[in-house]
Write an enzyme that holds these catalytic residues in place. Sequence first.
Site, PDB file in Angstrom:
ATOM      1  N   HIS A 138     -18.901  34.077 -31.641  1.00 47.05           N
ATOM      2  CA  HIS A 138     -20.040  33.266 -32.118  1.00 47.05           C
ATOM      3  C   HIS A 138     -19.769  32.711 -33.517  1.00 47.05           C
ATOM      4  O   HIS A 138     -20.702  32.449 -34.268  1.00 47.05           O
ATOM      5  CB  HIS A 138     -21.342  34.082 -32.126  1.00 47.05           C
ATOM      6  CG  HIS A 138     -21.559  34.875 -30.879  1.00 47.05           C
ATOM      7  ND1 HIS A 138     -22.207  34.362 -29.782  1.00 47.05           N
ATOM      8  CD2 HIS A 138     -21.182  36.129 -30.548  1.00 47.05           C
ATOM      9  CE1 HIS A 138     -22.231  35.288 -28.821  1.00 47.05           C
ATOM     10  NE2 HIS A 138     -21.610  36.359 -29.262  1.00 47.05           N
ATOM     11  N   ASN A 176      -7.420  15.337 -45.571  1.00 46.76           N
ATOM     12  CA  ASN A 176      -8.219  15.466 -44.346  1.00 46.76           C
ATOM     13  C   ASN A 176      -7.377  15.807 -43.121  1.00 46.76           C
ATOM     14  O   ASN A 176      -6.245  15.337 -42.992  1.00 46.76           O
ATOM     15  CB  ASN A 176      -8.958  14.148 -44.081  1.00 46.76           C
ATOM     16  CG  ASN A 176      -9.981  13.836 -45.160  1.00 46.76           C
ATOM     17  OD1 ASN A 176     -10.564  14.742 -45.753  1.00 46.76           O
ATOM     18  ND2 ASN A 176     -10.174  12.558 -45.443  1.00 46.76           N
ATOM     19  N   LYS A 195      -4.224   3.510 -12.098  1.00 46.05           N
ATOM     20  CA  LYS A 195      -3.075   3.496 -13.004  1.00 46.05           C
ATOM     21  C   LYS A 195      -3.450   3.516 -14.487  1.00 46.05           C
ATOM     22  O   LYS A 195      -2.827   4.227 -15.269  1.00 46.05           O
ATOM     23  CB  LYS A 195      -2.190   2.281 -12.691  1.00 46.05           C
ATOM     24  CG  LYS A 195      -1.319   2.547 -11.456  1.00 46.05           C
ATOM     25  CD  LYS A 195      -0.583   1.333 -10.968  1.00 46.05           C
ATOM     26  CE  LYS A 195      -1.469   0.420 -10.148  1.00 46.05           C
ATOM     27  NZ  LYS A 195      -1.949   1.027  -8.885  1.00 46.05           N
ATOM     28  N   ASN A 200       0.821  -1.219   0.000  1.00 45.14           N
ATOM     29  CA  ASN A 200       0.000   0.000   0.000  1.00 45.14           C
ATOM     30  C   ASN A 200       0.855   1.270   0.000  1.00 45.14           C
ATOM     31  O   ASN A 200       0.578   2.210  -0.756  1.00 45.14           O
ATOM     32  CB  ASN A 200      -0.941   0.000   1.210  1.00 45.14           C
ATOM     33  CG  ASN A 200      -1.881  -1.188   1.190  1.00 45.14           C
ATOM     34  OD1 ASN A 200      -1.917  -1.936   0.204  1.00 45.14           O
ATOM     35  ND2 ASN A 200      -2.631  -1.379   2.265  1.00 45.14           N
ATOM     36  N   GLU A 252      -8.873  16.435 -35.873  1.00 43.11           N
ATOM     37  CA  GLU A 252     -10.135  15.812 -35.460  1.00 43.11           C
ATOM     38  C   GLU A 252      -9.930  14.896 -34.263  1.00 43.11           C
ATOM     39  O   GLU A 252     -10.748  14.862 -33.332  1.00 43.11           O
ATOM     40  CB  GLU A 252     -10.728  15.023 -36.630  1.00 43.11           C
ATOM     41  CG  GLU A 252     -11.205  15.930 -37.748  1.00 43.11           C
ATOM     42  CD  GLU A 252     -11.607  15.147 -38.991  1.00 43.11           C
ATOM     43  OE1 GLU A 252     -12.688  15.421 -39.511  1.00 43.11           O
ATOM     44  OE2 GLU A 252     -10.842  14.282 -39.443  1.00 43.11           O
ATOM     45  N   SER A 278      -8.204   9.924 -48.520  1.00 43.40           N
ATOM     46  CA  SER A 278      -9.407   9.103 -48.438  1.00 43.40           C
ATOM     47  C   SER A 278      -9.198   7.834 -49.253  1.00 43.40           C
ATOM     48  O   SER A 278      -8.529   7.861 -50.288  1.00 43.40           O
ATOM     49  CB  SER A 278     -10.596   9.897 -48.990  1.00 43.40           C
ATOM     50  OG  SER A 278     -11.602   9.012 -49.455  1.00 43.40           O
ATOM     51  N   LYS A 302      -9.367  14.062 -51.721  1.00 49.21           N
ATOM     52  CA  LYS A 302      -9.447  14.498 -50.322  1.00 49.21           C
ATOM     53  C   LYS A 302      -8.087  14.675 -49.643  1.00 49.21           C
ATOM     54  O   LYS A 302      -7.145  13.955 -49.894  1.00 49.21           O
ATOM     55  CB  LYS A 302     -10.258  13.489 -49.498  1.00 49.21           C
ATOM     56  CG  LYS A 302     -11.718  13.429 -49.835  1.00 49.21           C
ATOM     57  CD  LYS A 302     -12.441  14.758 -49.641  1.00 49.21           C
ATOM     58  CE  LYS A 302     -12.549  15.135 -48.179  1.00 49.21           C
ATOM     59  NZ  LYS A 302     -13.378  14.166 -47.439  1.00 49.21           N
TER      60      LYS A 302
HETATM   61  N1  ARG Z   1      -1.583  -3.764  -7.293  1.00 44.76           N
HETATM   62  C1  ARG Z   1      -2.003  -3.049  -6.142  1.00 44.76           C
HETATM   63  C2  ARG Z   1      -2.433  -1.624  -6.545  1.00 44.76           C
HETATM   64  O1  ARG Z   1      -2.114  -1.228  -7.590  1.00 44.76           O
HETATM   65  C3  ARG Z   1      -0.901  -2.943  -5.148  1.00 44.76           C
HETATM   66  C4  ARG Z   1      -1.363  -2.803  -3.759  1.00 44.76           C
HETATM   67  C5  ARG Z   1      -2.028  -4.047  -3.316  1.00 44.76           C
HETATM   68  N2  ARG Z   1      -2.382  -3.940  -1.942  1.00 44.76           N
HETATM   69  C6  ARG Z   1      -3.242  -4.796  -1.387  1.00 44.76           C
HETATM   70  N3  ARG Z   1      -3.501  -4.605  -0.132  1.00 44.76           N
HETATM   71  N4  ARG Z   1      -3.811  -5.741  -2.070  1.00 44.76           N
HETATM   72  O2  ARG Z   1      -3.108  -0.934  -5.794  1.00 44.76           O
END
Ligand code: ARG
Length: 459
Positions: free
Chosen positions: A156, A285, A325, A110, A290, A277, A283
């Site tokens: 506008h 583009n 992540k 953690n 976009e 295209s 074309k």
């Molecule tokens: N892969 C976990 C994450 O990205 C790592 C931490 C996992 N901790 C746990 N108590 N299971 O958060």
Amino acid sequence: MSTLWHGRFDADPADELMAYTASIGFDVRLAPDDIAGSRAHARMLGRVGLLAEAEVGEVLAALDRTEAELASGDFVFAPGDEDIHTAIERRVTELAGPAGAKLHTGRSRNDQVAADLRLFAKRELAAIAVEVLGLQEVLLERAVAAGDAYLPGYTHLQRAQPVLLAHHLLAHGWALARDVDRLADARARLDVSPLGAGAVAGSSLPLDPDSTAAELGFAARFENSMDAVSDRDFVAESLFALTMVGIHLSRLGEEIVFWTSEEVGFATLDDAYATGSSMLPQKKNPDIAELARAKAGRLIGNLTGLLATLKGLPLAYNRDLQEDKAPMFDTLDQVRLGVRAMGGLLSSIVFNAAAMGSAADAPSSAATDLAEHLVGQGMPFRDAHAAVGDLVRRSLEGGGSLADLVQADPRLGEDAAKLLTPGVPVTRRTTPGGAGPEAVAAQIERFRARLDADAARLD
Ligand code: ARG
């Protein structure tokens, strides 16, 4: 299959559990930061006497080897490697034996994952800010090269007043300057080490979080272990700063789509930055522009998705936090690609000054100048506005050209009619920060100074 928690469990994890909960597929990207954090943690354990000097050496050697294997692609992942932290610790323990088995002393995944992601974000936000500066440089170069070219400034999407092309380009440049500020600001706020917080409450062991923080180059250590392992404000804030870059790219993209349309014709894309295209041979583009527009939606999704993940989460760590992540990586990648593509597009786009000028030279673009001419003679602006509006209406109704009507009007006449000469109105925008040549020349210098200061600050 060996897990980090096998002592308490009778059965191996189900395949479905591993498939659903493993993060190794994406958090492998944190490997360099996980190695750096582990080195700092091992050295700290040595300093406080929890690892003997020789053990620290063995762990560091195993980390070096693991790092090399990961970099070369020789690293063999095991079925139980649910995340990068598990994989690296497993390999270090294989290599260093009992010393390796001490690496996780006083540490939890953690605080470990929070440290990894902060190290990653510190590096990546700085790198993206440098990329944004590169795009600003392109805008500056194009603004300088634009000289006295001018186009309609729109409100506008209706023609309002002529502006120098340099002014229009730099408007986007200043927006990006605020993004650089925001990226630097988010980076400074996240510069806090969570290592030592453990799973939730710290430890009974004599850990020294200040020294790991210092060794990893963090500005500070955590103040509260529960906050340290549950705080993902820094991800949300990073995503917002990055998303704002993406939104600015999308607004720039929309201008490019508009300018390069055949109806408008203010600019032509270089072949290398346009697409064709499959069916329509004629074309060309503006796909980069976009996609800059579209990908802003994806970035907003990543940001709001993370905010929804965080909302209502109880303290402290919950596995929900693993979902931080994917949005972080995706948003970073997309913004980096977008900034680079837009930089290439803008450095090679060809502006059509004649088309821009003739769109801006419509006599009605000088209407405000006519009203301001009357103000110069003492007429209240409201009355001047009404008088010129009346002339514009009569002209539109077929009562003659605006120039003739201005000429014939005793309040306006010859001098005022000169204001309708093509190219004249834009020269009259003298307000500091305004769209005329003198103000823009000063603005270019201020923008250049801002870029230099930001480049020095990010160095
Ligand atoms: N892969 C976990 C994450 O990205 C790592 C931490 C996992 N901790 C746990 N108590 N299971 O958060």
